[in-house]
Design a protein around this motif. Structure first.
Motif, PDB file in Angstrom:
ATOM      1  N   MET A  58       0.838  -1.195   0.000  1.00 35.93           N
ATOM      2  CA  MET A  58       0.000   0.000   0.000  1.00 35.93           C
ATOM      3  C   MET A  58       0.876   1.250   0.000  1.00 35.93           C
ATOM      4  O   MET A  58       1.764   1.381   0.844  1.00 35.93           O
ATOM      5  CB  MET A  58      -0.931   0.000   1.222  1.00 35.93           C
ATOM      6  N   HIS A 232      16.097 -10.166   8.313  1.00 30.98           N
ATOM      7  CA  HIS A 232      14.939 -11.047   8.154  1.00 30.98           C
ATOM      8  C   HIS A 232      15.377 -12.444   7.707  1.00 30.98           C
ATOM      9  O   HIS A 232      14.841 -13.450   8.154  1.00 30.98           O
ATOM     10  CB  HIS A 232      13.941 -10.481   7.136  1.00 30.98           C
ATOM     11  N   ASP A 336      11.175   2.090   9.596  1.00 34.72           N
ATOM     12  CA  ASP A 336       9.971   1.511  10.188  1.00 34.72           C
ATOM     13  C   ASP A 336       8.891   2.581  10.240  1.00 34.72           C
ATOM     14  O   ASP A 336       9.049   3.608  10.874  1.00 34.72           O
ATOM     15  CB  ASP A 336      10.285   0.996  11.598  1.00 34.72           C
ATOM     16  N   HIS A 337       7.752   2.299   9.578  1.00 39.36           N
ATOM     17  CA  HIS A 337       6.730   3.337   9.411  1.00 39.36           C
ATOM     18  C   HIS A 337       6.178   3.878  10.723  1.00 39.36           C
ATOM     19  O   HIS A 337       5.827   5.027  10.833  1.00 39.36           O
ATOM     20  CB  HIS A 337       5.574   2.802   8.574  1.00 39.36           C
ATOM     21  N   PHE A 338       6.056   3.014  11.721  1.00 33.86           N
ATOM     22  CA  PHE A 338       5.440   3.479  12.957  1.00 33.86           C
ATOM     23  C   PHE A 338       6.443   3.875  14.028  1.00 33.86           C
ATOM     24  O   PHE A 338       6.111   4.613  14.933  1.00 33.86           O
ATOM     25  CB  PHE A 338       4.488   2.419  13.526  1.00 33.86           C
ATOM     26  N   ALA A 339       7.662   3.353  13.932  1.00 31.47           N
ATOM     27  CA  ALA A 339       8.645   3.610  14.976  1.00 31.47           C
ATOM     28  C   ALA A 339       9.194   5.029  14.868  1.00 31.47           C
ATOM     29  O   ALA A 339       9.784   5.548  15.794  1.00 31.47           O
ATOM     30  CB  ALA A 339       9.774   2.597  14.892  1.00 31.47           C
ATOM     31  N   LYS A 340       8.988   5.663  13.716  1.00 34.67           N
ATOM     32  CA  LYS A 340       9.545   7.016  13.533  1.00 34.67           C
ATOM     33  C   LYS A 340       8.796   8.060  14.355  1.00 34.67           C
ATOM     34  O   LYS A 340       7.582   8.064  14.358  1.00 34.67           O
ATOM     35  CB  LYS A 340       9.460   7.372  12.051  1.00 34.67           C
TER      36      LYS A 340
ATOM     37  N   LEU B   8       5.600  -0.834  19.010  1.00 31.44           N
ATOM     38  CA  LEU B   8       4.536  -0.939  18.004  1.00 31.44           C
ATOM     39  C   LEU B   8       5.050  -0.608  16.618  1.00 31.44           C
ATOM     40  O   LEU B   8       4.359  -0.013  15.809  1.00 31.44           O
ATOM     41  CB  LEU B   8       3.347  -0.071  18.379  1.00 31.44           C
ATOM     42  N   GLY B   9       6.275  -0.986  16.368  1.00 25.17           N
ATOM     43  CA  GLY B   9       6.815  -0.832  15.026  1.00 25.17           C
ATOM     44  C   GLY B   9       6.054  -1.730  14.072  1.00 25.17           C
ATOM     45  O   GLY B   9       5.265  -2.575  14.480  1.00 25.17           O
ATOM     46  N   GLU B  10       6.308  -1.529  12.802  1.00 25.29           N
ATOM     47  CA  GLU B  10       5.555  -2.221  11.762  1.00 25.29           C
ATOM     48  C   GLU B  10       5.573  -3.727  11.921  1.00 25.29           C
ATOM     49  O   GLU B  10       4.552  -4.393  11.843  1.00 25.29           O
ATOM     50  CB  GLU B  10       6.131  -1.834  10.394  1.00 25.29           C
ATOM     51  N   PHE B  11       6.764  -4.272  12.187  1.00 24.72           N
ATOM     52  CA  PHE B  11       6.876  -5.721  12.266  1.00 24.72           C
ATOM     53  C   PHE B  11       6.163  -6.265  13.490  1.00 24.72           C
ATOM     54  O   PHE B  11       5.552  -7.313  13.457  1.00 24.72           O
ATOM     55  CB  PHE B  11       8.336  -6.139  12.241  1.00 24.72           C
ATOM     56  N   LEU B  13       3.514  -4.946  14.815  1.00 25.97           N
ATOM     57  CA  LEU B  13       2.081  -4.902  14.531  1.00 25.97           C
ATOM     58  C   LEU B  13       1.656  -6.158  13.802  1.00 25.97           C
ATOM     59  O   LEU B  13       0.672  -6.799  14.145  1.00 25.97           O
ATOM     60  CB  LEU B  13       1.748  -3.706  13.636  1.00 25.97           C
ATOM     61  N   THR B 133       1.445  -3.089   6.384  1.00 25.57           N
ATOM     62  CA  THR B 133       0.914  -2.118   7.355  1.00 25.57           C
ATOM     63  C   THR B 133       1.656  -0.814   7.166  1.00 25.57           C
ATOM     64  O   THR B 133       2.875  -0.812   7.020  1.00 25.57           O
ATOM     65  CB  THR B 133       1.200  -2.557   8.812  1.00 25.57           C
TER      66      THR B 133
END
Lengths: 340, 340
Positions: A58, A232, A336-340, B8-11, B13, B133
């Motif tokens: 996305m 990974h 990382d999209h959310f960790a920023k 709550l980083g991307e991975f 989640l 995500t």
């Protein structure tokens, strides 16, 4: 279709920009696509003995691309990053679905977007087989399908101690482009011109992926940064790694930067869409042959080590010297999209 | 995974809310899912002689659901509408991918959302096999996969003159719920309670779709409104239709409304997720048997007529009287995201 809808109603949008562009390709793709856009579902008819690889992505305005991004490049990249995931599994593209939200039905934008998307779809014989269009903040969600012979998909979990670690192309130029666009780093117009396609028009390494099916023990595509992504493989394969920082393949443009920038951008720049893979040492020659056939550099950048601990071991060597834990930690930070 | 990322980083989640919930189901789904979340692609291993049905959908806050929508119901519905598309092709669910954009990593919301989603995924043995995500305006994009025996998928293009037209369940209650929530129509709390599940928790008619494989000549699911959707069958099958307005199956709640509301909501309300299908008259008895087996009303609402003109012919009859073109046009207006 519905005669009451405006000239740019939902069905017209699909018809005008998305259906037409894909019809020819669906026809060319022969027996595999049984049914494209225009029904409740698309139908894929896999050949016997094939597995279907599926990837989804996305992209959101303001986060994955700038609001003023060229729609043609955006259409191209949106599909390219999904094809890159297929490449990393050794899959041959079969088709894709597109779900797109648009703030308004802007025909000029849509024409350029669909043109860019179909250009790369055509190049890799990957027709649009289904979709959904809606109004909303500009969001592009693509799901792409590929095929591999059963059991031949290259997974992340197959790396073995002693394997070499390889990466295709060069890494760090997409990050260098971003740095220039953000004015973090000064590049001349000519310098920018030389590398910006690495950010805007990444090349999915489909041919490489297919050739690696019988050679690579593990693979992934480098989207979030080489070392972060490599972790990974280490995690899923339960192995460690030594990476030779000074061996990371860098463009001439990146090599003009200072050493810290070079290492950071190459090691964790992200958006490279190169293939990082592991392979037993006996395949070194075969890999060099593939590199020549594809006119694509493939560089040995490290080796897989044994790891019996529950956490990953990733050791970095620079010209033979082991980096300290602190130096390593700095380089390992991944996007990382959310960790920023 | 990446030790530098926040809790709550991307991975995290993906791991916490989406991977765990699907593991058991993937295990139960046996050989078909070769590889779930955690690699570049998911892998589907179709059985010989099977086709893969694929459908994709994008839901956006403010357009497809209210900002304060219950996350559990939202998770349920987001998957249900895709399963409904599989049902309309006669496909058996195999799995789905989820791409989701979230304004923030709200654990309470995510827990409820994933719980609702996995409840229905579990009910229809449809595991989550891949995802993406990201941060952004709340957007949910699902691509679902199903299987049908080769050549047995029910397309929109197979209706023939003389076929009956049928619809499952009742139509119009989702629209009635919406009208009540918008205060366009007054319903008591008890009345609303009786029907609101039709809007919030649509039931994908998977069992019906599978049973219709050898019976229906064409089918689709009613998402934008019965008559508007039926026109897709007429268009693709190049036929016309007569629809008996007074025969449309309506709930007791809808029947309490005035006749205009009844007809409008039933004929073009949308969001019903029932199956509208056509079938040769010789299958009437078999269809009644299926209806009894599934404890699901299936109502004959019209018949397919010949059409040699390039535009659709859809004639409406009310208690045997043909509606005028103007009356018909009013009823035919379908939901269109951009035409509004």
């Amino acid at each position: 279709m519905n005669s009451e809808s405006s000239p740019l109603g939902e069905f017209d949008l699909i018809q005008r920009f998305f259906k037409t562009g894909g019809d020819e390709m669906r026809a060319n793709s022969g027996e595999t696509i049984a049914l494209g856009i225009g029904d409740d579902c698309a139908l894929l008819k896999p050949n016997p003995g094939e597995e279907i690889a599926i990837t989804t992505d996305m992209l959101i305005e303001g986060r994955h691309f700038f609001a003023d991004a060229h729609p043609g490049l955006l259409g191209r990249k949106a599909l390219a990053v999904n094809l890159s995931d297929l490449a990393a599994m050794g899959a041959k593209p079969l088709g894709f679905t597109l779900a797109i939200a648009l703030p308004k039905a802007d025909t000029e934008w849509l024409e350029a977007f669909s043109k860019g998307m179909f250009a790369i779809a055509n190049q890799y014989s990957c027709p649009l087989i289904g979709g959904d269009t809606t109004a909303g903040p500009l969001t592009i969600s693509i799901t792409a399908f590929g095929s591999t012979p059963s059991g031949k998909a290259i997974r992340r979990s197959g790396a073995k101690a002693g394997d070499d670690i390889w990466v295709s192309g060069t890494v760090g130029d997409a990050r260098l482009t971003l740095a220039a666009l953000r004015h973090e780093i000064n590049l001349s117009a000519i310098e920018l011109e030389e590398i910006e396609h690495r950010m805007h028009a990444p090349v999915p390494r489909i041919e490489l992926g297919i050739k690696l099916r019988s050679i690579a023990s593990a693979a992934l595509d480098v989207s979030d940064g080489l070392l972060g992504d490599l972790k990974h493989i280490l995690h899923q394969s339960q192995v460690g790694a030594e990476v030779f920082l000074d061996q990371l393949p860098k463009s001439a443009s990146l090599q003009k930067q200072g050493e810290v920038i070079q290492n950071q951008f190459a090691a964790r720049g992200g958006d490279d869409y190169e293939i990082c893979f592991t392979a037993p040492t006996e395949h070194r020659n075969a890999i060099n042959v593939i590199s020549k056939e594809l006119h694509l550099p493939i560089t040995r950048i490290g080796r897989i080590t044994a790891n019996t601990r529950p956490t990953e071991i990733l050791q970095l060597l620079n010209n033979g010297n082991l980096l300290s834990d602190i130096e390593t930690a700095k380089l390992l930070k991944s996007f990382d999209h959310f960790a920023k």
